[in-house]
Design a protein around this motif. Sequence first.
Motif, PDB file in Angstrom:
ATOM      1  N   UNK A   1       0.812  -1.209   0.000  1.00  0.00           N
ATOM      2  CA  UNK A   1       0.000   0.000   0.000  1.00  0.00           C
ATOM      3  C   UNK A   1       0.854   1.271   0.000  1.00  0.00           C
ATOM      4  N   UNK A   2       2.076   1.150   0.509  1.00  0.00           N
ATOM      5  CA  UNK A   2       2.963   2.319   0.500  1.00  0.00           C
ATOM      6  C   UNK A   2       3.349   2.706  -0.922  1.00  0.00           C
TER       7      UNK A   2
ATOM      8  N   UNK B   1       5.068 -10.688 -11.629  1.00  0.00           N
ATOM      9  CA  UNK B   1       4.818  -9.310 -12.070  1.00  0.00           C
ATOM     10  C   UNK B   1       4.402  -8.411 -10.924  1.00  0.00           C
ATOM     11  N   UNK B   2       4.516  -7.115 -11.182  1.00  0.00           N
ATOM     12  CA  UNK B   2       4.142  -6.095 -10.200  1.00  0.00           C
ATOM     13  C   UNK B   2       3.492  -4.946 -10.969  1.00  0.00           C
ATOM     14  N   UNK B   3       2.385  -4.432 -10.446  1.00  0.00           N
ATOM     15  CA  UNK B   3       1.643  -3.385 -11.136  1.00  0.00           C
ATOM     16  C   UNK B   3       1.353  -2.253 -10.163  1.00  0.00           C
ATOM     17  N   UNK B   4       1.657  -1.035 -10.566  1.00  0.00           N
ATOM     18  CA  UNK B   4       1.401   0.138  -9.727  1.00  0.00           C
ATOM     19  C   UNK B   4       0.011   0.703 -10.048  1.00  0.00           C
TER      20      UNK B   4
ATOM     21  N   UNK C   1      -6.116  -7.752   2.346  1.00  0.00           N
ATOM     22  CA  UNK C   1      -6.181  -6.505   3.119  1.00  0.00           C
ATOM     23  C   UNK C   1      -6.063  -6.722   4.627  1.00  0.00           C
ATOM     24  N   UNK C   2      -6.201  -7.964   5.073  1.00  0.00           N
ATOM     25  CA  UNK C   2      -6.198  -8.242   6.511  1.00  0.00           C
ATOM     26  C   UNK C   2      -5.003  -7.643   7.258  1.00  0.00           C
ATOM     27  N   UNK C   3      -3.773  -7.697   6.704  1.00  0.00           N
ATOM     28  CA  UNK C   3      -2.623  -7.162   7.452  1.00  0.00           C
ATOM     29  C   UNK C   3      -2.685  -5.652   7.690  1.00  0.00           C
ATOM     30  N   UNK C   4      -3.547  -4.951   6.982  1.00  0.00           N
ATOM     31  CA  UNK C   4      -3.562  -3.488   7.070  1.00  0.00           C
ATOM     32  C   UNK C   4      -4.694  -2.957   7.947  1.00  0.00           C
TER      33      UNK C   4
ATOM     34  N   UNK D   1     -13.003   2.008   1.194  1.00  0.00           N
ATOM     35  CA  UNK D   1     -12.532   1.533   2.494  1.00  0.00           C
ATOM     36  C   UNK D   1     -11.866   2.700   3.229  1.00  0.00           C
ATOM     37  N   UNK D   2     -11.391   2.446   4.434  1.00  0.00           N
ATOM     38  CA  UNK D   2     -10.712   3.507   5.186  1.00  0.00           C
ATOM     39  C   UNK D   2      -9.272   3.695   4.698  1.00  0.00           C
ATOM     40  N   UNK D   3      -8.804   2.805   3.842  1.00  0.00           N
ATOM     41  CA  UNK D   3      -7.446   2.901   3.309  1.00  0.00           C
ATOM     42  C   UNK D   3      -7.461   3.781   2.063  1.00  0.00           C
ATOM     43  N   UNK D   4      -6.605   4.791   1.993  1.00  0.00           N
ATOM     44  CA  UNK D   4      -6.586   5.685   0.824  1.00  0.00           C
ATOM     45  C   UNK D   4      -6.427   4.925  -0.489  1.00  0.00           C
ATOM     46  N   UNK D   5      -7.240   5.296  -1.462  1.00  0.00           N
ATOM     47  CA  UNK D   5      -7.178   4.762  -2.835  1.00  0.00           C
ATOM     48  C   UNK D   5      -7.565   3.293  -2.941  1.00  0.00           C
ATOM     49  N   UNK D   6      -8.152   2.736  -1.884  1.00  0.00           N
ATOM     50  CA  UNK D   6      -8.543   1.329  -1.906  1.00  0.00           C
ATOM     51  C   UNK D   6     -10.055   1.205  -1.708  1.00  0.00           C
ATOM     52  N   UNK D   7     -10.674   0.417  -2.579  1.00  0.00           N
ATOM     53  CA  UNK D   7     -12.115   0.213  -2.579  1.00  0.00           C
ATOM     54  C   UNK D   7     -12.395  -1.277  -2.490  1.00  0.00           C
ATOM     55  N   UNK D   8     -13.601  -1.636  -2.124  1.00  0.00           N
ATOM     56  CA  UNK D   8     -13.976  -3.059  -2.080  1.00  0.00           C
ATOM     57  C   UNK D   8     -15.449  -3.188  -2.446  1.00  0.00           C
ATOM     58  N   UNK D   9     -15.781  -4.244  -3.162  1.00  0.00           N
ATOM     59  CA  UNK D   9     -17.167  -4.463  -3.572  1.00  0.00           C
ATOM     60  C   UNK D   9     -17.407  -5.944  -3.808  1.00  0.00           C
ATOM     61  N   UNK D  10     -18.670  -6.329  -3.781  1.00  0.00           N
ATOM     62  CA  UNK D  10     -19.017  -7.729  -3.978  1.00  0.00           C
ATOM     63  C   UNK D  10     -19.063  -8.499  -2.676  1.00  0.00           C
TER      64      UNK D  10
END
Length: 407
Positions: A85-86, A95-98, A245-248, A265-274
């Motif tokens: 998240x940082x 792979x890694x995606x920003x 997301x559990x560790x955060x 969610x309460x985490x910046x730039x992170x959303x959840x649905x379903x």
Amino acid sequence: MSTFVIVGGSYAAVQAAVSARQHGYDGRIVLLSAEKELPYHRPPLSKSFLNTEMPSSRLWLRSEAFYEQHQIDVELGQTVTQLDLGKQQVEFGQSCLTYDNLLLATGARAMTLPWQITPVKGVFSLRDLADAQAIKEHLPKAKKAVVIGGGFIGLELASSLSTLGIDTTVVELSERLAGRVVSPFISEYLLQRHQQQGVRVCLNSQVAGVKHDQQVTAVVLADGQEIEADLVVVGVGAKPNTELLAPFFSENVAQGIQVNTEAKTVIPAVWAAGDCALTSLNLGAQSTWLRLESVNAANELGKAAGAAIAGKSEPFVTAPWFWSDQFDLKIQMVGIALPTDTLVLRGEPESKRFSVFHLRQTGEIGAVQSINRPAEHLLARRLVSERQHIATAILQDESINLKEVTA
């Protein structure tokens, strides 16, 4: 160019991508799905997919051409293993995606029973297309089936298996069928209907394990009773996939990730649905956090997330609704029923066309559960959303047009 990454490949994921584009989002959209099929409809898996020769392509939510046209990069067979998240990165494979915005639409997985630690041939769960295909391949050699769990998935499976001519038994731990989602009145009605169709139902029954010799031969109940079976399907609920997301979070997210009406969610730039998301619902005099396992809720939260990421506001505020098809019954529900509700019957159960209205203690309509009354269900969505008050005598009188009364 900004990047919107979506983890998951079902209703919420696709709807979020579509909604973002519809609201003018012009950045890159990448959808990462662990499955190898394009995102697909799941309700048919327990019904028409088992009963017919339906190719998987008929289940697709959208075609390959649609994703190309809307510039949505769909990466199949990609399991996200870690979040940073940082750095705002997702890791999958090598792979890694920003990302600039991240939506978790990871859904849920089938819950299992303690004795399922060791796989047994002929014993299945049903959550995804691969599960449904495995069950379907087993059907030609199945004569006696046991469905463990009397919720909607279990009852839909029982309906499908019985329709195919398979001797079917439903084993339910609690005292009534579909107890989490329908009133005792509807539970009893479903019990009678399944029994009329030849399904054996064992209530207040716990499964201790199975007998097997190369493959399953019987289900063993806690009281020692054995039920012969060459096909067993476990449908005892689902557990949300929240491990990424559990560790955060300081609080436990095992039951779902809390989001607002825009799926944030309460985490910046992170959303959840379903099915991995918890939404706050006002149930009359009280509010509670619930995980709404429905196509409607997944679509609406996905739509809200996509709009918000595009800088628009389209919050999820409608009353949740659900449905289930069993034999010749279309069961449709809107709102959340409470134990303290007063139940009002509209119509004759013998006709297989009726509704049960749930009135809160304040008199407002809090939920409506209908059997084979699609038009009344559509009206009920509005009545519940508007928290309408209608006198019991009017609800019971079928000669009165409710649409005219509440216009």
